[in-house]
Scaffold this active site. Structure first.
Site, PDB file in Angstrom:
ATOM      1  N   ASN A  81      -2.965  -1.660  13.056  1.00 23.24           N
ATOM      2  CA  ASN A  81      -4.415  -1.451  13.037  1.00 23.24           C
ATOM      3  C   ASN A  81      -4.815  -0.163  13.742  1.00 23.24           C
ATOM      4  OD1 ASN A  81      -4.284  -3.961  11.878  1.00 23.24           O
ATOM      5  ND2 ASN A  81      -5.474  -5.019  13.463  1.00 23.24           N
ATOM      6  N   GLU A 114     -17.965  22.521 -16.470  1.00 28.49           N
ATOM      7  CA  GLU A 114     -18.170  21.150 -16.933  1.00 28.49           C
ATOM      8  C   GLU A 114     -17.350  20.156 -16.110  1.00 28.49           C
ATOM      9  OE1 GLU A 114     -19.131  22.338 -21.570  1.00 28.49           O
ATOM     10  OE2 GLU A 114     -17.212  21.474 -21.057  1.00 28.49           O
ATOM     11  N   TYR A 131     -10.759  -5.832  12.826  1.00 27.29           N
ATOM     12  CA  TYR A 131     -10.042  -5.362  11.643  1.00 27.29           C
ATOM     13  C   TYR A 131     -10.048  -6.416  10.542  1.00 27.29           C
ATOM     14  CZ  TYR A 131      -6.469  -3.515   8.563  1.00 27.29           C
ATOM     15  OH  TYR A 131      -5.804  -3.039   7.457  1.00 27.29           O
ATOM     16  N   SER A 154       0.814  -1.218   0.000  1.00 29.31           N
ATOM     17  CA  SER A 154       0.000   0.000   0.000  1.00 29.31           C
ATOM     18  C   SER A 154       0.850   1.272   0.000  1.00 29.31           C
ATOM     19  CB  SER A 154      -0.932   0.016   1.218  1.00 29.31           C
ATOM     20  OG  SER A 154      -0.181   0.013   2.425  1.00 29.31           O
ATOM     21  N   THR A 203     -39.106  27.105 -11.645  1.00 27.97           N
ATOM     22  CA  THR A 203     -39.354  25.775 -11.097  1.00 27.97           C
ATOM     23  C   THR A 203     -39.595  24.872 -12.295  1.00 27.97           C
ATOM     24  OG1 THR A 203     -41.745  26.084 -10.911  1.00 27.97           O
ATOM     25  CG2 THR A 203     -40.413  26.704  -8.995  1.00 27.97           C
ATOM     26  N   HIS A 204     -39.187  23.614 -12.178  1.00 27.13           N
ATOM     27  CA  HIS A 204     -39.259  22.676 -13.306  1.00 27.13           C
ATOM     28  C   HIS A 204     -38.533  23.238 -14.529  1.00 27.13           C
ATOM     29  CE1 HIS A 204     -42.316  20.444 -11.019  1.00 27.13           C
ATOM     30  NE2 HIS A 204     -42.813  21.643 -10.727  1.00 27.13           N
ATOM     31  N   LYS A 235     -15.013  29.368 -30.415  1.00 26.09           N
ATOM     32  CA  LYS A 235     -15.552  28.774 -29.193  1.00 26.09           C
ATOM     33  C   LYS A 235     -14.910  29.348 -27.925  1.00 26.09           C
ATOM     34  CE  LYS A 235     -18.169  26.056 -28.678  1.00 26.09           C
ATOM     35  NZ  LYS A 235     -17.997  24.596 -28.645  1.00 26.09           N
ATOM     36  N   SER A 288     -11.581  25.794 -28.556  1.00 25.65           N
ATOM     37  CA  SER A 288     -11.729  24.562 -29.316  1.00 25.65           C
ATOM     38  C   SER A 288     -10.518  24.361 -30.218  1.00 25.65           C
ATOM     39  CB  SER A 288     -13.003  24.630 -30.171  1.00 25.65           C
ATOM     40  OG  SER A 288     -13.015  23.613 -31.150  1.00 25.65           O
TER      41      SER A 288
END
Length: 465
Positions: free
Chosen positions: A114, A294, A321, A26, A159-160, A287, A281
């Protein structure tokens, strides 16, 4: 393996299969816990000294060596080797190289990997929670500042995702601040639960060496030792809770990101993104893409996946554990890394938005968004709301059929729809009048927005970092 720094092996007659060693290793991801492991060892040797297992001179010598080892780790002078299974074995190897096997070999008494790792993940996450808190505070501060700068600018409320009622842009922005405030409250509440020390629990049953775990918890700045040794080593609820809070932060960013992406489109034209927080772009020269927003949406999905994977790992583990718990670290490491990348960029994007308030105001009355104001005006004229709702619906239907706004309906046409629609109804057929009337608690009027900003500044003062 021909050579190993494993902290176990005395009862085994042969070496570990290379595939098993690779699976067990690990160190590739838990190395980031090195400084916390050293802090834990520094605290542990205080307990060993207090119980008489180390002399003052021995404790001092080990502590100085650990301080030097910490510097070497930070500078890169000391690094993990292929023979190291995990961060614990690597650092014990490093300590023994500095103080010798006789003295270095005493350090492991009274503790297990542990209880070590259960403590290290807590103090690591407590540190990271503080950094994330500061970044969230920055975003809340930006939202409050933008609200102050656009105090009276109206925009369509939805709304919606359909036009509903006009609201203030400042009110809308603050609606994204309050969930983040609650996220900070969750972090604070989580901190109280996370600030207990598993150190002293050993592998699962505690230790017979009469070590005082309070010494360790105090040295690490934690509240107290955990009450049950099995719970201490086997539970990762505080890790899962941190992952949940991190997921909520990401989700709250993603919801705002979705709006920014829509607002920046040509069809909406509510905002313009700063060049520094946009991309272009490779083929379309015109663009200007909302990549930060995003990526916020994408990171939210990834972080939710981290949480889901962690919960699935924990769901069927018997006490105490189990090695499955090796899988608890990478999900929260990934959450920390991605929030730490995302929050500064997202905050910068929001801080540099340019709002097209004229466009927002132009659309704020579209979709017959003042209809509710008509219905409530009728209620004030003692018309039962059931009737007021019906009358207003008929008014909207009439205006829609004629393709006109509610304010374009004539007094004669008002009266033909209902005797209750007197010319005085025009006093509520303006966006400004609608917004001004929303003075109830949490409403969108300027007075209530000022209340919100004042409350935010008390909870999250400027410069609170």
């Amino acid at each position: 393996m021909s050579e190993s720094s494993n902290l176990w092996g005395g009862r085994f007659s042969g070496s570990t299969n290379d595939a098993v060693a690779a699976l067990s290793r690990s160190i590739d991801f838990d190395w980031r816990l090195a400084k916390y492991d050293i802090l834990g060892t520094k605290a542990h040797i205080l307990a060993l000294k207090a119980a008489g297992y180390l002399s003052d001179a021995e404790q001092t010598r080990i502590d100085k060596a650990l301080t030097e080892l910490d510097k070497r780790v930070a500078s890169g002078m000391f690094q993990a080797k292929p023979i190291d299974e995990d961060v614990h074995s690597a650092l014990e190897r490093g300590l023994i190289e500095m103080v010798g096997p006789e003295l270095g070999g005493k350090v492991r008494a009274g503790r297990s990997r542990n209880d070590q790792i259960a403590t290290l993940i807590r103090i690591y996450l407590l540190d990271q929670a503080g950094l994330i808190r500061d970044q969230v505070l920055d975003l809340i501060d930006v939202l409050a500042t933008l609200a102050q700068e656009h105090m009276s600018a109206p925009m369509p409320g939805r709304t919606h995702f359909q036009h509903a009622q006009p609201v203030l842009l400042s009110h809308h922005l603050l609606a994204h601040a309050w969930p983040l405030v609650r996220d900070l409250e969750r972090l604070s509440e989580w901190k109280a639960r996370a600030s207990f020390s598993p150190y002293g629990a050993g592998a699962l049953a505690g230790t017979s060496l009469a070590l005082d775990p309070n010494i360790v918890s105090q040295a690490l700045g934690l509240t107290a030792p955990m009450a049950n040794s099995m719970d201490a080593t086997a539970s990762r609820d505080v890790v899962a809770e941190f992952a949940f809070i991190g997921s909520l932060i990401a989700i709250n960013l993603s919801r705002f990101a979705e709006e920014i992406i829509i607002w920046a489109s040509a069809e909406f034209n509510y905002v313009k993104l700063a060049d520094a927080f946009s991309t272009g772009s490779s083929i379309m020269p015109q663009k200007k893409n909302p990549d930060v927003a995003e990526l916020a949406r994408g990171k939210a999905g990834r972080i939710i996946g981290d949480l889901t994977g962690l919960l699935a790992t924990l769901k069927g583990l018997p006490l105490s554990y189990n090695r499955d718990l090796q899988e608890d670290k990478e999900p929260v490491f990934d959450i920390v890394d991605n929030l730490s990348l995302l929050l500064p960029a997202f905050t910068g994007m929001v801080a540099t938005l340019t709002f097209n308030t004229e466009r927002m105001e132009e659309l704020s009355s579209a979709g017959y968004s003042l209809a509710t104001d008509v219905a409530e005006w009728l209620v004030k004229q003692k018309v039962p709301f059931r009737d007021a709702h019906e009358i207003t619906g008929q008014l909207v239907s009439f205006a829609e059929a004629k393709n006109i706004e509610l304010s374009d309906v004539t007094d004669v046409e008002f009266a033909a729809i209902s005797k209750h629609l007197t010319p005085e109804v025009r006093e509520v057929l303006t966006v400004a009048g609608s917004i001004k009337s929303r003075t109830g608690a949490g409403g969108t009027s300027v007075a209530r927005v000022l209340d919100q900003i004042s409350a935010l500044r008390k909870l999250v003062p400027q410069g609170s970092r």
